[in-house]
Structure formats: structure tokens, C-alpha cells
Design an enzyme around this catalytic site. Structure first.
Site, PDB file in Angstrom:
ATOM      1  CG  ASP A 189      68.849  43.245  82.934  1.00  0.00           C
ATOM      2  OD1 ASP A 189      67.841  43.807  82.482  1.00  0.00           O
ATOM      3  OD2 ASP A 189      69.266  42.153  82.507  1.00  0.00           O
ATOM      4  CG  ASP A 227      74.898  44.763  83.081  1.00  0.00           C
ATOM      5  OD1 ASP A 227      74.656  43.824  82.299  1.00  0.00           O
ATOM      6  OD2 ASP A 227      74.360  44.877  84.196  1.00  0.00           O
TER       7      ASP A 227
END
Length: 257
Positions: A19, A17
Site C-alpha cells: 500500500d 511494501d
């Protein structure tokens, strides 16, 4: 635990991922959501309805972290009993439709970026460099349409084999997390089977997506002191919970970047 529960050795590829895992941007997103939601909640208060303000920690993690803007806005509004029409993609920022609320969040996020550039986590840079030296391809995944540009601005794009972001999701019609579609597409781009891949996520929706995608190793990344999200991550299918990406490298690959 040896970090690779399938018993077949360390993963051949990694899907991460963006963020909160690679970029220190989760707080900027959370603040932008608070701006958008609190404006709508205040408008409802003016109609005689009271509601607690959006919590940039617990509400962010529960309802919007890891999801597309539209899905995140819809989830939080539904939880507060606010029913709005979906709206259209060209809705201006406001509170009249779900897409208008999402547009207000986007506006607040872009405004914040002008004064607060997003930086890469130092452990992310070290980990990606080490994985590259081990010939382990890595892909960054994000529901945000800005991920590619932000990764490039932070200098992480050159350490990644691929980036799959909100632009790709829109172009390919991929649903957002907790559906595993984004992760599965990233694995295909890396030419790796999901069972041979690790997924690294800080969002509960993302951890659940990794488990639903039947990835060989699902890693929860909990950077908060005291690891308050660790139990919830394990409940949603995390095989391993770490505090940073260096710990992941040491645990799974036996490497110290």
C-alpha cells in the site's frame, strides 16, 4: 551515495511494501480508518469528552500505516487516551473493543472498494518489469489480508516472485511492523539473505522494520510533494529516500525502465 552502502554492488533481491508503494491504496485505507475512528471519537464526545478528529494524513502515518488492523487501532486509541478491551476476532463493527474498531475499519474499506477500485502505480509496473529483466526477484509485503487479491486485480502479481500478506502473518503468527518479521519471512521466501536485500517502504514503521531486520539497503519512498516524510524516514534508518520507483532503479541499478 551509490545506493548500496555495503559496497558489494546492488541488492540481489527486493522486498516492497504494497500500500502506497505498489498500489495506490493508502488513501483508501486512511479514509476507512477515519470513518472508524471518528465514529468512536464522536461517541466519546457524546459522553462529554472532546477530541480532535482523526487526521487521514498525519495520524494515519504516525499510528496505523504499515501496521496490522488491530495494532493500528490499538496505537491510535491509546494515543487519544481511549482504553478498550481487546475483544475477539468475531467482534462486529463498533466502538466497544479494539477489534470492533478494527472491524469497522475493515467494513469501511470493503465498502470503498466497491466504488473505488485500487490501481497500481505506473512506476511500480515499470520498475517491477525492469527488475525482472535484471533477474532481481521481488516480493510484495503487506499487513493487509487483501493484498494478494488487490495485487492480482491490478495485474502486478505476475511481476512478483512472492506475496507475503496478512493471511501469511496470521497463519505463521508473525508480528506486524515495526517488527521485521514480515520482511525477514519474505527474504527467506526469495532465498536471499537480508544483507543482500533492499526493503522499500513508504511507512515510517516499515522503514524502522527494515533497519531492525538489518537489510542491506533500506529505501524510504516519499511520493508527497516536497518530500515531507524524508527527514523522519532518515531518522528511522532509511539509507536512501526517493520519490518514485523509477528514481530507485536509476540510483541503485543504473537502469532506466
Amino acid at each position: 551515495m551509490n545506493g548500496h552502502p555495503t559496497g558489494s554492488g546492488p541488492p540481489h533481491a527486493v522486498v516492497l511494501d504494497t500500500d502506497g508503494v505498489l498500489l495506490d491504496s493508502a488513501a483508501v485505507h486512511a479514509a476507512a480508518w477515519k470513518t472508524a475512528f471518528d465514529a468512536c471519537l464522536a461517541e466519546r464526545a457524546g459522553e462529554g469528552r472532546r477530541s480532535e478528529p482523526f487526521d487521514a494524513d498525519t495520524d494515519y502515518r504516525r499510528f496505523v500505516d504499515g501496521r496490522s488492523r488491530y495494532d493500528g487501532a490499538a496505537a491510535f486509541l491509546a494515543a487519544r487516551g481511549i482504553r478498550l478491551p481487546p475483544g475477539s476476532a468475531d467482534d462486529r463493527p463498533g466502538c466497544g473493543t479494539v477489534r470492533a474498531v478494527a472491524a469497522r475499519k475493515e467494513q469501511a474499506f470493503l465498502d470503498a472498494l466497491r466504488t473505488r477500485p485500487v490501481a497500481a502505480f505506473e512506476d511500480a509496473r515499470r520498475a517491477l518489469t525492469a527488475l525482472g529483466s535484471l533477474h532481481v526477484p521481488c516480493a510484495a509485503v503487506s499487513a493487509s489480508r487483501h493484498a494478494g487479491a488487490l495485487l492480482a486485480a491490478a495485474g502486478l502479481d505476475r511481476l512478483l516472485t512472492a506475496v507475503v500478506d496478512g493471511e501469511d502473518a496470521a497463519r505463521l503468527g508473525l508480528p506486524g511492523k515495526p517488527d521485521p518479521a514480515l520482511f525477514l519471512h519474505a527474504a527467506r521466501v526469495l532465498d536471499a539473505r537480508p544483507r543482500d536485500c533492499a526493503v522499500v517502504e513508504d511507512a515510517l514503521a516499515g522503514v524502522l522494520a527494515g533497519r531492525r531486520g538489518r537489510f542491506g539497503l533500506v529505501v524510504g519512498l516519499d511520493r508527497a510533494a516536497g518530500r515531507p516524510a524524508a527527514p523522519a524516514m532518515r531518522e528511522r534508518g532509511a539509507d536512501l529516500v526517493v520519490t518514485d520507483l523509477v528514481e530507485l532503479l536509476e540510483t541503485v541499478w543504473g537502469a532506466v525502465p
